[in-house]
Design a protein around this motif. Sequence first.
Motif, short mmCIF file in Angstrom:
data_model
loop_
_atom_site.label_atom_id
_atom_site.label_comp_id
_atom_site.label_asym_id
_atom_site.label_seq_id
_atom_site.Cartn_x
_atom_site.Cartn_y
_atom_site.Cartn_z
N LYS A 1 0.85 -1.20 0.00
CA LYS A 1 0.00 0.00 0.00
C LYS A 1 0.88 1.25 0.00
N VAL B 1 -3.11 4.32 -2.02
CA VAL B 1 -4.18 4.68 -1.08
C VAL B 1 -4.65 6.12 -1.31
N LYS C 1 -2.19 7.21 8.38
CA LYS C 1 -3.61 7.14 8.67
C LYS C 1 -4.39 6.61 7.46
N GLY D 1 -3.52 4.36 5.70
CA GLY D 1 -3.29 2.92 5.61
C GLY D 1 -2.09 2.52 4.78
#
Lengths: 301, 214
Positions: free
Chosen positions: A149, A194, A228, A230
Motif C-alpha cells: 500500500k 491509497v 492514517k 493505511g
Amino acid sequence: MKLGYFPGCSLKGMARAYDESTKIVAEGFGIELMEVDDFNCCGALEAKGSNEKLSYMLPARVMDSAKGRFHVDAVVTPCNGCYHSLLRANAAMNEDSAAKSDVISFLKDVGYGTYEGDIDVRHFLELFYNEVGPEKVKNAVKKSLKGLKVASYYGCLYERPKTITKTGYKSKRDDSENPYFQDELLAATGAEVVKFEAAASCCGGAHALQDESLAATLSAAVLSAAKKAGADILALPCPLCGAALDIKQPEIVKAHGNDAKIPVVYFTQLIGLAMGKSAKDLKLTDPISNPMEILKSKGLV
Amino acid sequence: MAENTDKMVIDGVELVGIWKEFMPSRILYEDVTTEFLNEVKKLPGGETIAKCYQCGTCTGGCTLPEFVDKFNPRGFINLVRRGHYDLLVSDYKELVWKCVSCNRCTHRCPKGVNTQEVVRAIAKFLEDRKVFGKLTNDEAFDEVFMDEVINDGRIDEVKIVKDFYAKTGRLKEMMSGDQLSLGFKMFTSGRIKLFGGKIKDWKKVSQRLKEELQ
C-alpha cells in the motif's frame, strides 16, 4: 527528442538513490539521458530572495551547457526545487527582455552563450508519464508490487505555481490541484495506491534548518496522514521532500510520536523494483526510514 | 447643491450630472501612504504587490495558518499597501519570514500577484531594516547558501549544515549523538563524500557572479 539530464546537487549527495534509480528506470524504458555533468546549483529558493539576476543566471548556465554541448531539445530534472528554478528562469527570459539580455551577456562571458530561454524544462515524473506511461510500465512488470500500500506524495513545486509551470510548455501537464501522474504509474506496478489527502501538501523542507520545529510539524502532518490512510510506504518525486521526510524522520518521530513513522522512498525505486531490478542497485537500503523491512515482509526483496 | 455638469471619470466610466453627488470618494482609508508600498515594489519579488485586490484566496489556501497563529499573506500585503510599517514590525515581524514557499498562494491568485515572492520581499525588507536586532536564521541560511553556490558552484549538504550551525552559534548541536550516528551512516554508505564534485572552470563563473553582486 534529445534530453539533457540535470540531477541537481542533492542527487549527487544524500539523494543518490534517486539519481541511480532514475537512471535505471530511464534506461529500462529507452529514455536516453545526457547528463549535464558540469552543472551548477540552480540557486534554489535562496537565490531568488537574494538577487534577482543571479536567480536567472544560475539555472540559465545549466541550460546553456545542455544546449551548447549536447544540442538538446529539453532539460529534465527529477528535483522539484531545480525544476522550479529552471522554469522560473525560462519564464523570465520569455517575458522580460531586460532579464533576457542580462542573462545572455552572462552566458556569452562564461559559457556557450547559446541559450535564449528556448528549451523546454521537464520534470522527470511528468516526462516519464508522458513518454512512457502507465500502460508500458504495466507491461514491463516482472515482479508485481501487489499487496504493497503506497501513499503517493508530490510536494509543492512539481505543479505550482501555474504562473511558471504553464509557460511555453509543450507536453501534457499534471492536474495542479489533484496531481495523479505518479498515482497511475505506481498503480501500474501492481501496488495499491491509497487515498491520501496530503498528496500535495507542504513538507516544510524549505525551512528544515531555519525553523526546525515548524518544519518538523509540517513533515509530521504529511507522514501521519500517509499512515492514517493505511499506507505501508510513502513514495515521492523530490529530493528535498526526501531529506525532510526521510533523513529528518528520526527527529520528527521523537517530537511527534510513532504516528509519523513510515518508510519513505523515491517513486523510481518502486518502479525499478517492479521492473525486477535489485534492491542493491536501486539503493533501497539508503533511506533512514528503513523501507527494507516492509518490502521484505511483503516478499518483494 | 454643487455644480453638476462637470465630467468625472471613475474606472474608465464617465459620470456626469447628479450621479457624482451620491458617488462617494473612493479613498477607503485616510491613513494610506504609498512610500512603504513603493519600497517593497522595488525589491526582487515585490513587483506584483500592487495588483492585489485583497480577496484573501492566498490566505485561504495557505499552508501555515493551521500551524502558525495569525499568519496571513493577505494581511501582510494590506499593511504594506496602507503604509503600516510600524504595525507590521510590532505585531508581525516574527511571522512574515515563516513562509515555507509552498506557492499555493501564487498558484491560485486570480490577479497574478506572485504572493510567495511578495511575502518573501516583505520579510527581506524587514531584515534589511535590521528590525530583528540580530542575524536571523533566515538571513544566516541565505548567506551561507549563496556563499557556497558562488564560491563552489554546488551545494554540499554537510558543509551547508556545518556552516549554518557555525554562523548561528550552534555548532555543538552537530556533535550530538543522534547527529553523529546519522552522519556515520551517511558516510559509511557513501552518501557523504569528503571531496565533492568540482566544476571545471567554475572560477571564471564565480568571478562573474561576484561582479554581478557588486
